[in-house]
Enzyme design. Structure first.
Site, PDB file in Angstrom:
ATOM      1  N   ASP A  13       0.848  -1.201   0.000  1.00 38.47           N
ATOM      2  CA  ASP A  13       0.000   0.000   0.000  1.00 38.47           C
ATOM      3  C   ASP A  13       0.881   1.247   0.000  1.00 38.47           C
ATOM      4  O   ASP A  13       1.754   1.407   0.860  1.00 38.47           O
ATOM      5  CB  ASP A  13      -0.909   0.008   1.241  1.00 38.47           C
ATOM      6  CG  ASP A  13      -1.995  -1.062   1.166  1.00 38.47           C
ATOM      7  OD1 ASP A  13      -2.136  -1.712   0.105  1.00 38.47           O
ATOM      8  OD2 ASP A  13      -2.716  -1.235   2.172  1.00 38.47           O
ATOM      9  N   GLY A  39      -3.294  -5.416   0.862  1.00 40.86           N
ATOM     10  CA  GLY A  39      -3.952  -6.413   0.023  1.00 40.86           C
ATOM     11  C   GLY A  39      -5.015  -7.085   0.880  1.00 40.86           C
ATOM     12  O   GLY A  39      -4.733  -7.476   2.015  1.00 40.86           O
ATOM     13  N   LYS A  40      -6.223  -7.209   0.325  1.00 37.76           N
ATOM     14  CA  LYS A  40      -7.318  -7.725   1.163  1.00 37.76           C
ATOM     15  C   LYS A  40      -7.011  -9.122   1.694  1.00 37.76           C
ATOM     16  O   LYS A  40      -7.310  -9.443   2.847  1.00 37.76           O
ATOM     17  CB  LYS A  40      -8.623  -7.729   0.375  1.00 37.76           C
ATOM     18  CG  LYS A  40      -9.108  -6.317   0.072  1.00 37.76           C
ATOM     19  CD  LYS A  40     -10.450  -6.284  -0.584  1.00 37.76           C
ATOM     20  CE  LYS A  40     -10.743  -4.891  -1.154  1.00 37.76           C
ATOM     21  NZ  LYS A  40     -10.655  -3.813  -0.178  1.00 37.76           N
ATOM     22  N   ASN A 182     -20.235  -5.196   2.570  1.00 39.37           N
ATOM     23  CA  ASN A 182     -20.887  -4.021   3.144  1.00 39.37           C
ATOM     24  C   ASN A 182     -22.177  -3.812   2.340  1.00 39.37           C
ATOM     25  O   ASN A 182     -22.482  -4.600   1.434  1.00 39.37           O
ATOM     26  CB  ASN A 182     -19.957  -2.798   3.159  1.00 39.37           C
ATOM     27  CG  ASN A 182     -19.526  -2.374   1.758  1.00 39.37           C
ATOM     28  OD1 ASN A 182     -20.231  -2.628   0.777  1.00 39.37           O
ATOM     29  ND2 ASN A 182     -18.369  -1.745   1.668  1.00 39.37           N
ATOM     30  N   THR A 211     -21.353  -5.742   7.057  1.00 40.78           N
ATOM     31  CA  THR A 211     -20.761  -4.643   7.836  1.00 40.78           C
ATOM     32  C   THR A 211     -21.435  -3.335   7.451  1.00 40.78           C
ATOM     33  O   THR A 211     -21.884  -3.151   6.314  1.00 40.78           O
ATOM     34  CB  THR A 211     -19.250  -4.556   7.592  1.00 40.78           C
ATOM     35  OG1 THR A 211     -19.011  -4.431   6.188  1.00 40.78           O
ATOM     36  CG2 THR A 211     -18.537  -5.788   8.115  1.00 40.78           C
ATOM     37  N   GLY A 216     -21.725  -0.773  12.917  1.00 42.68           N
ATOM     38  CA  GLY A 216     -21.508  -2.169  13.322  1.00 42.68           C
ATOM     39  C   GLY A 216     -21.833  -3.140  12.202  1.00 42.68           C
ATOM     40  O   GLY A 216     -21.447  -2.927  11.064  1.00 42.68           O
ATOM     41  N   GLY A 243     -12.641  -3.576   7.233  1.00 41.34           N
ATOM     42  CA  GLY A 243     -13.431  -4.700   6.723  1.00 41.34           C
ATOM     43  C   GLY A 243     -12.604  -5.986   6.704  1.00 41.34           C
ATOM     44  O   GLY A 243     -13.110  -7.073   6.994  1.00 41.34           O
ATOM     45  N   ASP A 244     -11.337  -5.858   6.362  1.00 44.91           N
ATOM     46  CA  ASP A 244     -10.470  -7.046   6.330  1.00 44.91           C
ATOM     47  C   ASP A 244     -10.312  -7.625   7.735  1.00 44.91           C
ATOM     48  O   ASP A 244     -10.285  -8.853   7.909  1.00 44.91           O
ATOM     49  CB  ASP A 244      -9.094  -6.686   5.757  1.00 44.91           C
ATOM     50  CG  ASP A 244      -9.188  -6.237   4.308  1.00 44.91           C
ATOM     51  OD1 ASP A 244     -10.104  -6.709   3.608  1.00 44.91           O
ATOM     52  OD2 ASP A 244      -8.363  -5.412   3.887  1.00 44.91           O
TER      53      ASP A 244
END
Ligand code: RIB
Length: 296
Positions: A13, A39-40, A182, A211, A216, A243-244
């Protein structure tokens, strides 16, 4: 200890911090430049490993300094990197612009695009021993689908974080034990009108954990009842990788049942935003337990 196999991307990143996002055609001065492992796939692997899971990563990097650095970073987290192949392309990178706690990301997949169904088959021992297989969508779709098919053959739960968002095939959806989008990713993945997420969750009871940022996460019980797990209030520094962290935690805690896994994943995701870098704030199991013990 849960055994988790992550099939996914490995990026470096490149993060620029700025006071405001540039408009189209505008040049701005930034305030800082940093590189962070990301990287996810790699992020989710690190999140699960820090929370006590035994993790194997299946991925592809380039024959370059970033690739070597990323493998060493993952190995230092205790992750099995023996299924990370070195490909022809350069290591994936993500160009991230950070303003306040918000981000905008462009990913150049590079070697991540070389991850193939053969790479999945070479890791069949890891699949056979896994408790959960976890994938995202920063590697080729045919490889993700192949992983889902292999997971089914081995009778293992297959978790799919449908990010970046694309429409999913009916086969991939049917092979997925748990989908972790999400709100926006859910609408795109299942091609449903935006705003319909509560109906969609009720129609797929126990198969989606959605998510919802600071609010929450939501999931449904087996009878279709919608459950809201409220978010935890924290001071956000960098939301990249939240999220990861949620995904890695869901895999690490799946054996505790959906409700407890979501509660812990939510808390881990909240803690992850309190430090810079996608992996910087991911908590250890001890940090997570201490944080949860402080909540009323
Ligand atoms: O989810 C965050 C990740 O998305 C970043 O680490 C970046 O590499 C992109 O893949």
């Amino acid at each position: 200890m849960a055994r988790v196999v992550v099939v996914g991307s490995i990026n470096m990143d490149m993060v620029v911090t700025t006071d405001t996002f540039p408009r189209l055609g505008e040049t701005l001065f930034g305030t800082r430049f940093s590189t962070f492992p990301g990287g996810k796939g790699a992020n989710q692997a690190v999140a699960a490993a820090r929370l006590g899971a035994q993790v194997t990563m299946i991925g592809c990097v380039g024959a370059d300094a970033f690739g070597e650095q990323m493998k060493q970073t993952l190995a230092r987290e205790g992750i099995d990197v023996s299924h990370i192949r070195t490909g022809q392309e350069s290591t994936g990178i993500a160009s991230i612009t950070l303003s306040g706690a918000d981000n905008a990301i462009i990913v150049v997949p590079g070697a991540n695009n070389e991850l193939s169904p053969e790479d999945i088959d070479r890791a069949s021992d890891a699949f056979a021993q896994a408790d959960v297989i976890l994938a995202q969508l920063e590697t080729p779709m045919d490889t993700v689908l192949h992983a889902a098919r292999r997971a089914r053959e081995h009778a293992k739960p297959f978790f799919l974080n449908p990010a970046p968002a694309v429409a999913l095939s009916d086969e991939l959806v049917s092979l997925t034990t748990l989908l972790t989008p999400n709100e926006h990713e859910l609408a795109t993945a299942l091609q449903t009108p935006s705003g319909w997420w509560a109906e969609v969750l009720s129609r797929m009871p126990g198969r989606i954990a959605m998510t919802h940022g600071k609010e929450g996460a939501y999931f449904t019980h087996a009878d279709g009842t919608l459950v809201h797990q409220p978010g935890f209030a924290v001071e956000a520094v960098d939301t990249t990788g939240a999220g990861d962290t949620f995904n890695g935690a869901m895999a690490a805690f799946w054996h505790l049942g959906m409700a407890e896994a979501v509660r812990r994943a939510n808390a881990a995701g909240a803690l992850s935003v309190t430090r810079a870098g996608a992996q910087g704030g991911m908590p250890t199991l001890a940090e997570l337990e201490q944080f949860l013990s402080q909540q009323s």
